[in-house]
Scaffold this motif. Sequence first.
Motif, mmCIF file in Angstrom:
data_model
loop_
_atom_site.group_PDB
_atom_site.id
_atom_site.type_symbol
_atom_site.label_atom_id
_atom_site.label_comp_id
_atom_site.label_asym_id
_atom_site.label_seq_id
_atom_site.Cartn_x
_atom_site.Cartn_y
_atom_site.Cartn_z
ATOM 1 N N ALA A 4 73.166 20.616 3.561
ATOM 2 C CA ALA A 4 72.858 21.859 2.849
ATOM 3 C C ALA A 4 71.572 21.719 2.039
ATOM 4 O O ALA A 4 70.752 22.646 1.971
ATOM 5 C CB ALA A 4 74.029 22.242 1.943
ATOM 6 N N SER A 5 71.383 20.546 1.439
ATOM 7 C CA SER A 5 70.169 20.302 0.661
ATOM 8 C C SER A 5 68.928 20.325 1.553
ATOM 9 O O SER A 5 67.899 20.920 1.194
ATOM 10 C CB SER A 5 70.286 18.951 -0.056
ATOM 11 O OG SER A 5 69.104 18.653 -0.763
ATOM 12 N N ASN A 6 69.026 19.670 2.747
ATOM 13 C CA ASN A 6 67.909 19.699 3.694
ATOM 14 C C ASN A 6 67.607 21.120 4.131
ATOM 15 O O ASN A 6 66.433 21.520 4.257
ATOM 16 C CB ASN A 6 68.242 18.860 4.933
ATOM 17 C CG ASN A 6 68.450 17.395 4.635
ATOM 18 O OD1 ASN A 6 69.276 16.742 5.266
ATOM 19 N ND2 ASN A 6 67.724 16.869 3.662
ATOM 20 N N PHE A 7 68.668 21.890 4.373
ATOM 21 C CA PHE A 7 68.512 23.269 4.839
ATOM 22 C C PHE A 7 67.813 24.114 3.780
ATOM 23 O O PHE A 7 66.925 24.917 4.099
ATOM 24 C CB PHE A 7 69.880 23.853 5.185
ATOM 25 C CG PHE A 7 69.815 25.218 5.806
ATOM 26 C CD1 PHE A 7 69.281 25.396 7.069
ATOM 27 C CD2 PHE A 7 70.294 26.330 5.122
ATOM 28 C CE1 PHE A 7 69.224 26.662 7.647
ATOM 29 C CE2 PHE A 7 70.238 27.592 5.687
ATOM 30 C CZ PHE A 7 69.701 27.753 6.957
ATOM 31 N N GLU A 8 68.190 23.948 2.539
ATOM 32 C CA GLU A 8 67.548 24.694 1.456
ATOM 33 C C GLU A 8 66.063 24.342 1.349
ATOM 34 O O GLU A 8 65.225 25.209 1.066
ATOM 35 C CB GLU A 8 68.261 24.408 0.135
ATOM 36 C CG GLU A 8 69.651 25.038 0.056
ATOM 37 C CD GLU A 8 70.409 24.632 -1.189
ATOM 38 O OE1 GLU A 8 69.989 23.643 -1.850
ATOM 39 O OE2 GLU A 8 71.421 25.289 -1.516
ATOM 40 N N THR A 9 65.733 23.078 1.606
ATOM 41 C CA THR A 9 64.329 22.661 1.597
ATOM 42 C C THR A 9 63.552 23.348 2.714
ATOM 43 O O THR A 9 62.409 23.802 2.511
ATOM 44 C CB THR A 9 64.217 21.130 1.762
ATOM 45 O OG1 THR A 9 64.902 20.496 0.677
ATOM 46 C CG2 THR A 9 62.769 20.686 1.768
ATOM 47 N N LEU A 10 64.170 23.471 3.889
ATOM 48 C CA LEU A 10 63.521 24.163 5.002
ATOM 49 C C LEU A 10 63.279 25.637 4.677
ATOM 50 O O LEU A 10 62.235 26.197 5.027
ATOM 51 C CB LEU A 10 64.376 24.052 6.268
ATOM 52 C CG LEU A 10 64.522 22.670 6.902
ATOM 53 C CD1 LEU A 10 65.443 22.733 8.111
ATOM 54 C CD2 LEU A 10 63.165 22.104 7.302
ATOM 55 N N SER A 14 57.085 27.792 4.648
ATOM 56 C CA SER A 14 56.548 28.897 5.445
ATOM 57 C C SER A 14 56.372 28.442 6.885
ATOM 58 O O SER A 14 56.270 27.230 7.163
ATOM 59 C CB SER A 14 55.188 29.338 4.880
ATOM 60 O OG SER A 14 55.302 29.757 3.544
ATOM 61 N N GLU A 15 56.348 29.382 7.809
ATOM 62 C CA GLU A 15 56.132 29.030 9.208
ATOM 63 C C GLU A 15 54.785 28.327 9.353
ATOM 64 O O GLU A 15 53.785 28.735 8.751
ATOM 65 C CB GLU A 15 56.194 30.266 10.096
ATOM 66 C CG GLU A 15 57.600 30.816 10.262
ATOM 67 C CD GLU A 15 57.698 31.877 11.337
ATOM 68 O OE1 GLU A 15 58.628 31.812 12.152
ATOM 69 O OE2 GLU A 15 56.829 32.775 11.340
ATOM 70 N N GLY A 56 59.516 18.377 13.405
ATOM 71 C CA GLY A 56 59.369 19.824 13.473
ATOM 72 C C GLY A 56 60.744 20.464 13.575
ATOM 73 O O GLY A 56 61.702 19.830 14.039
ATOM 74 N N PHE A 57 60.858 21.720 13.135
ATOM 75 C CA PHE A 57 62.160 22.398 13.130
ATOM 76 C C PHE A 57 62.031 23.825 13.653
ATOM 77 O O PHE A 57 61.062 24.527 13.345
ATOM 78 C CB PHE A 57 62.736 22.453 11.708
ATOM 79 C CG PHE A 57 63.077 21.109 11.134
ATOM 80 C CD1 PHE A 57 64.324 20.546 11.346
ATOM 81 C CD2 PHE A 57 62.145 20.398 10.387
ATOM 82 C CE1 PHE A 57 64.644 19.297 10.820
ATOM 83 C CE2 PHE A 57 62.455 19.159 9.852
ATOM 84 C CZ PHE A 57 63.705 18.604 10.070
ATOM 85 N N ILE A 112 69.813 24.853 14.143
ATOM 86 C CA ILE A 112 68.587 24.108 13.854
ATOM 87 C C ILE A 112 68.286 23.147 14.999
ATOM 88 O O ILE A 112 69.123 22.321 15.366
ATOM 89 C CB ILE A 112 68.717 23.292 12.544
ATOM 90 C CG1 ILE A 112 69.083 24.205 11.380
ATOM 91 C CG2 ILE A 112 67.412 22.545 12.246
ATOM 92 C CD1 ILE A 112 69.632 23.466 10.181
ATOM 93 N N ILE A 113 67.096 23.256 15.560
ATOM 94 C CA ILE A 113 66.604 22.260 16.503
ATOM 95 C C ILE A 113 65.611 21.379 15.748
ATOM 96 O O ILE A 113 64.675 21.878 15.132
ATOM 97 C CB ILE A 113 65.897 22.901 17.714
ATOM 98 C CG1 ILE A 113 66.900 23.656 18.587
ATOM 99 C CG2 ILE A 113 65.186 21.836 18.547
ATOM 100 C CD1 ILE A 113 66.277 24.341 19.784
#
Length: 322
Positions: A4-10, A14-15, A56-57, A112-113
């Motif tokens: 969840a922490s990683n996701f919030e960072t993503l 910006s693209e 990359g994500f 997420i890829i």
Amino acid sequence: MITASNFETLLLKSESTNIDFKLKQYNFKADQDKAQTAKFIKDIISFCNTIRTESGFIVFGIGVNSDGSKNLIGLDENVDDSVFQEKIMNKVSSNPVFSYSSIMYLGKTYGIIEIPVAKYSEPILPLNRMKGLEPGKVYFRRGSSNSEANAREIITINKWLESLPDRTSELTLPLEIPKLIAKITSRKYALSECIAEVLQIAERFNLPGLKEFCKNELSGWRNKIPEEDVPKLLSYRVNEVIISPYEVEINPFSGLNSSGLMNEMKKTDGFYTRRVLFSQPISEIETFLKRINDNPDKTLMTLKISGKKFFSDSKYDDLKVT
């Protein structure tokens, strides 16, 4: 696995060359013209060919407004990683390293890829002409979009790839396993071939239990484990069969199908129902099954095994198993 922490960072990013937000998944279910598959392949190889220092994500379920703010929409359905791996298999010049996972965040599901930085012998190229893809062309991320690289950019990408350390031996199991699952579920490869590949991975990562399993699958399980452990450990190799000490001949004009024949045998003296462990090497079983698949009109096929475990009389050693 993304936390969840990683996701919030993503979400704060910006693209760019390193991240792409998509409102919806690739629609592989309605992909008759393969446009969605082509779009997916282009996205993956573009990230792989992009000069960067971190993963990359591609994040699914996120809408991006013109001012850069994001709408957390979420996904209605999820796609398994093996589907993504299978969609790109044999369609590009080198197998790209990536993995797909999903995360539940604030009551909604997102996909997420992750495409880690990986060394390839050359930029990854599409092998087939598809919508938006030309064989032999180099695609990469220019800003927040995919672009075809010009000659100077291709030289720069090649130099970057050459400069990367060789991390083949450092590939993690989470990146290796999805590729194997995709290969197995595609049904384009013999299971024995896939197990041999699993054995190589087990040896690379020093997994003794998996190594032993693969070796027994390839060489056969006869006398490898105590008989009392067979139902628990090898249940997938145990099947109900009809056994008989007599040669079986079928009248081709009887009109019986395989199901009807089995029912007749069960009612006839001299035929017995048993659960039998097929301990032969997996390649032998594949050959036997191929004979059945290649002869769909065959009502009956037999396999010779020793009858000692069923009958005390030695004259039944060449028991026919149907």
